[in-house]
Design a protein around this motif. Structure first.
Motif, PDB file in Angstrom:
ATOM      1  N   ASN A  34       0.821  -1.219   0.000  1.00 15.52           N
ATOM      2  CA  ASN A  34       0.000   0.000   0.000  1.00 15.52           C
ATOM      3  C   ASN A  34       0.854   1.267   0.000  1.00 15.52           C
ATOM      4  OD1 ASN A  34       0.721   0.648   2.645  1.00 15.52           O
ATOM      5  ND2 ASN A  34      -1.162  -0.156   3.557  1.00 15.52           N
ATOM      6  N   LEU A  36       1.635   3.264   2.221  1.00 22.66           N
ATOM      7  CA  LEU A  36       2.522   3.446   3.380  1.00 22.66           C
ATOM      8  C   LEU A  36       3.732   2.514   3.309  1.00 22.66           C
ATOM      9  CD1 LEU A  36      -0.153   3.597   6.241  1.00 22.66           C
ATOM     10  CD2 LEU A  36       1.280   5.491   5.439  1.00 22.66           C
ATOM     11  N   SER A  38       3.255  -0.808   3.544  1.00 21.63           N
ATOM     12  CA  SER A  38       2.854  -2.049   4.218  1.00 21.63           C
ATOM     13  C   SER A  38       2.599  -3.133   3.177  1.00 21.63           C
ATOM     14  CB  SER A  38       1.571  -1.824   5.026  1.00 21.63           C
ATOM     15  OG  SER A  38       1.767  -0.832   6.004  1.00 21.63           O
ATOM     16  N   TYR A  55      -0.475  -9.687   7.450  1.00 20.47           N
ATOM     17  CA  TYR A  55      -0.262  -8.256   7.206  1.00 20.47           C
ATOM     18  C   TYR A  55       1.012  -7.827   7.901  1.00 20.47           C
ATOM     19  CZ  TYR A  55      -1.994  -3.542   6.109  1.00 20.47           C
ATOM     20  OH  TYR A  55      -2.169  -2.293   5.575  1.00 20.47           O
ATOM     21  N   THR A  57       2.782  -4.450   8.634  1.00 18.12           N
ATOM     22  CA  THR A  57       2.636  -2.993   8.526  1.00 18.12           C
ATOM     23  C   THR A  57       4.007  -2.310   8.495  1.00 18.12           C
ATOM     24  OG1 THR A  57       1.644  -1.002   9.507  1.00 18.12           O
ATOM     25  CG2 THR A  57       2.395  -2.694  11.047  1.00 18.12           C
ATOM     26  N   VAL A  59       4.280   0.862   9.415  1.00 21.89           N
ATOM     27  CA  VAL A  59       4.234   1.884  10.472  1.00 21.89           C
ATOM     28  C   VAL A  59       3.450   1.322  11.654  1.00 21.89           C
ATOM     29  CG1 VAL A  59       4.362   3.833   8.857  1.00 21.89           C
ATOM     30  CG2 VAL A  59       2.133   2.901   9.500  1.00 21.89           C
ATOM     31  N   ALA A  60       3.779   1.815  12.852  1.00 22.45           N
ATOM     32  CA  ALA A  60       3.046   1.357  14.034  1.00 22.45           C
ATOM     33  C   ALA A  60       3.215   2.358  15.162  1.00 22.45           C
ATOM     34  CB  ALA A  60       3.528  -0.022  14.466  1.00 22.45           C
ATOM     35  N   ASP A  61       2.352   2.187  16.142  1.00 23.80           N
ATOM     36  CA  ASP A  61       2.301   3.076  17.292  1.00 23.80           C
ATOM     37  C   ASP A  61       3.190   2.551  18.419  1.00 23.80           C
ATOM     38  OD1 ASP A  61       1.228   5.385  18.089  1.00 23.80           O
ATOM     39  OD2 ASP A  61      -0.712   4.583  18.702  1.00 23.80           O
ATOM     40  N   TRP A  90      -3.383  -7.370  15.503  1.00 29.94           N
ATOM     41  CA  TRP A  90      -1.932  -7.163  15.600  1.00 29.94           C
ATOM     42  C   TRP A  90      -1.338  -8.056  16.682  1.00 29.94           C
ATOM     43  CZ3 TRP A  90      -0.655  -4.925  11.347  1.00 29.94           C
ATOM     44  CH2 TRP A  90      -1.544  -4.047  10.746  1.00 29.94           C
ATOM     45  N   ILE A  93       1.161  -5.669  19.457  1.00 29.14           N
ATOM     46  CA  ILE A  93       0.551  -4.559  20.217  1.00 29.14           C
ATOM     47  C   ILE A  93      -0.928  -4.912  20.393  1.00 29.14           C
ATOM     48  CG2 ILE A  93       0.054  -3.190  18.140  1.00 29.14           C
ATOM     49  CD1 ILE A  93       0.751  -0.650  19.722  1.00 29.14           C
ATOM     50  N   SER A  95      -3.836  -3.821  19.729  1.00 32.16           N
ATOM     51  CA  SER A  95      -4.791  -3.033  18.944  1.00 32.16           C
ATOM     52  C   SER A  95      -5.333  -3.884  17.796  1.00 32.16           C
ATOM     53  CB  SER A  95      -4.118  -1.764  18.410  1.00 32.16           C
ATOM     54  OG  SER A  95      -2.956  -2.102  17.702  1.00 32.16           O
ATOM     55  N   THR A  97      -7.237  -3.533  13.742  1.00 29.82           N
ATOM     56  CA  THR A  97      -7.658  -2.677  12.618  1.00 29.82           C
ATOM     57  C   THR A  97      -8.680  -3.422  11.764  1.00 29.82           C
ATOM     58  OG1 THR A  97      -5.475  -1.629  12.530  1.00 29.82           O
ATOM     59  CG2 THR A  97      -6.882  -1.330  10.619  1.00 29.82           C
ATOM     60  N   PHE A  99     -10.516  -3.143   8.007  1.00 31.07           N
ATOM     61  CA  PHE A  99     -10.469  -2.505   6.681  1.00 31.07           C
ATOM     62  C   PHE A  99     -11.758  -2.850   5.935  1.00 31.07           C
ATOM     63  CE2 PHE A  99      -6.015  -1.155   5.886  1.00 31.07           C
ATOM     64  CZ  PHE A  99      -5.351  -1.783   6.943  1.00 31.07           C
ATOM     65  N   TRP A 117      -9.986   2.346   6.739  1.00 32.40           N
ATOM     66  CA  TRP A 117      -9.745   1.526   7.927  1.00 32.40           C
ATOM     67  C   TRP A 117     -10.088   2.286   9.199  1.00 32.40           C
ATOM     68  CZ3 TRP A 117      -6.266   4.243  10.808  1.00 32.40           C
ATOM     69  CH2 TRP A 117      -5.294   5.007  10.149  1.00 32.40           C
ATOM     70  N   LEU A 119      -8.648   1.982  13.143  1.00 32.43           N
ATOM     71  CA  LEU A 119      -7.642   1.373  14.029  1.00 32.43           C
ATOM     72  C   LEU A 119      -8.051   1.650  15.471  1.00 32.43           C
ATOM     73  CD1 LEU A 119      -4.897   0.257  15.016  1.00 32.43           C
ATOM     74  CD2 LEU A 119      -3.861   2.432  14.320  1.00 32.43           C
ATOM     75  N   ASN A 138      -6.275   3.545   2.656  1.00 34.35           N
ATOM     76  CA  ASN A 138      -5.088   2.992   1.984  1.00 34.35           C
ATOM     77  C   ASN A 138      -5.473   2.478   0.610  1.00 34.35           C
ATOM     78  OD1 ASN A 138      -3.796   1.676   5.052  1.00 34.35           O
ATOM     79  ND2 ASN A 138      -2.822   3.231   3.815  1.00 34.35           N
TER      80      ASN A 138
END
Ligand code: BTN
Length: 144
Positions: A34, A36, A38, A55, A57, A59-61, A90, A93, A95, A97, A99, A117, A119, A138
């Motif tokens: 995508n 980003l 990912s 998946y 990713t 990027v992540a928090d 995930w 973490i 969390s 998501t 889509f 999406w 999250l 995305n």
């Protein structure tokens, strides 16, 4: 004369049917990337439209190691450009998501997944609920 007329009718109906017959179905199965960076892999879609995948990713928090996470989804199985939804749980973490999107195919047969999406982050207090859900979009194309 009758023969010529029926031949013309046959050709006419073939010409009308041909575009519909030749239109290829947009398929979710395969490897995607995508905007980003990912990456995701989607497996075979069954006759009920259900599918699984993974998946990764970009990027992540979190600063902890990002690892490939499982996804589960379902698509409409009756049309050429199906709508779908899938959830990524995930693994690195707490969390989740979700889509939702549609698989589009252009005239050259190039497929693109247009998605949005939500999250949901894990928060410890109901007072933090207001800031726990983010929204975005995305666009996925096939990985070469
Ligand atoms: C998290 O940080 O809580 C887990 C990773 C979330 C990654 C998000 S999901 C929506 C967006 N699209 C991606 O490809 N990655 C981010």
């Amino acid at each position: 004369m009758v023969h010529a007329t029926s031949s013309v009718l046959l050709l006419l109906s073939l010409a009308l049917l041909a575009p519909g017959l030749s239109a290829k179905k947009c398929s979710l199965t395969g490897n995607w990337t995508n905007d980003l960076g990912s990456n995701m892999t989607i497996g075979a879609v069954n006759d009920k439209g259900e599918f699984g995948g993974t998946y990764l990713t970009a990027v992540a928090d979190t600063t902890s190691n990002i690892t490939r996470s499982p996804l589960l989804g379902i698509q409409n199985n009756t049309v050429q450009q199906p709508t779908f939804g899938f959830t990524v749980q995930w693994t690195f973490i707490e969390s989740t998501t979700v889509f939702t999107g549609q698989c589009f195919m252009d005239k050259k047969g190039k497929e693109v997944l247009k998605t949005m999406w939500l999250l949901r982050s894990n928060v410890g207090d109901t007072g933090d609920d207001w800031k726990a859900t983010r929204v975005g979009n995305n666009v996925f194309t096939r990985l070469k």
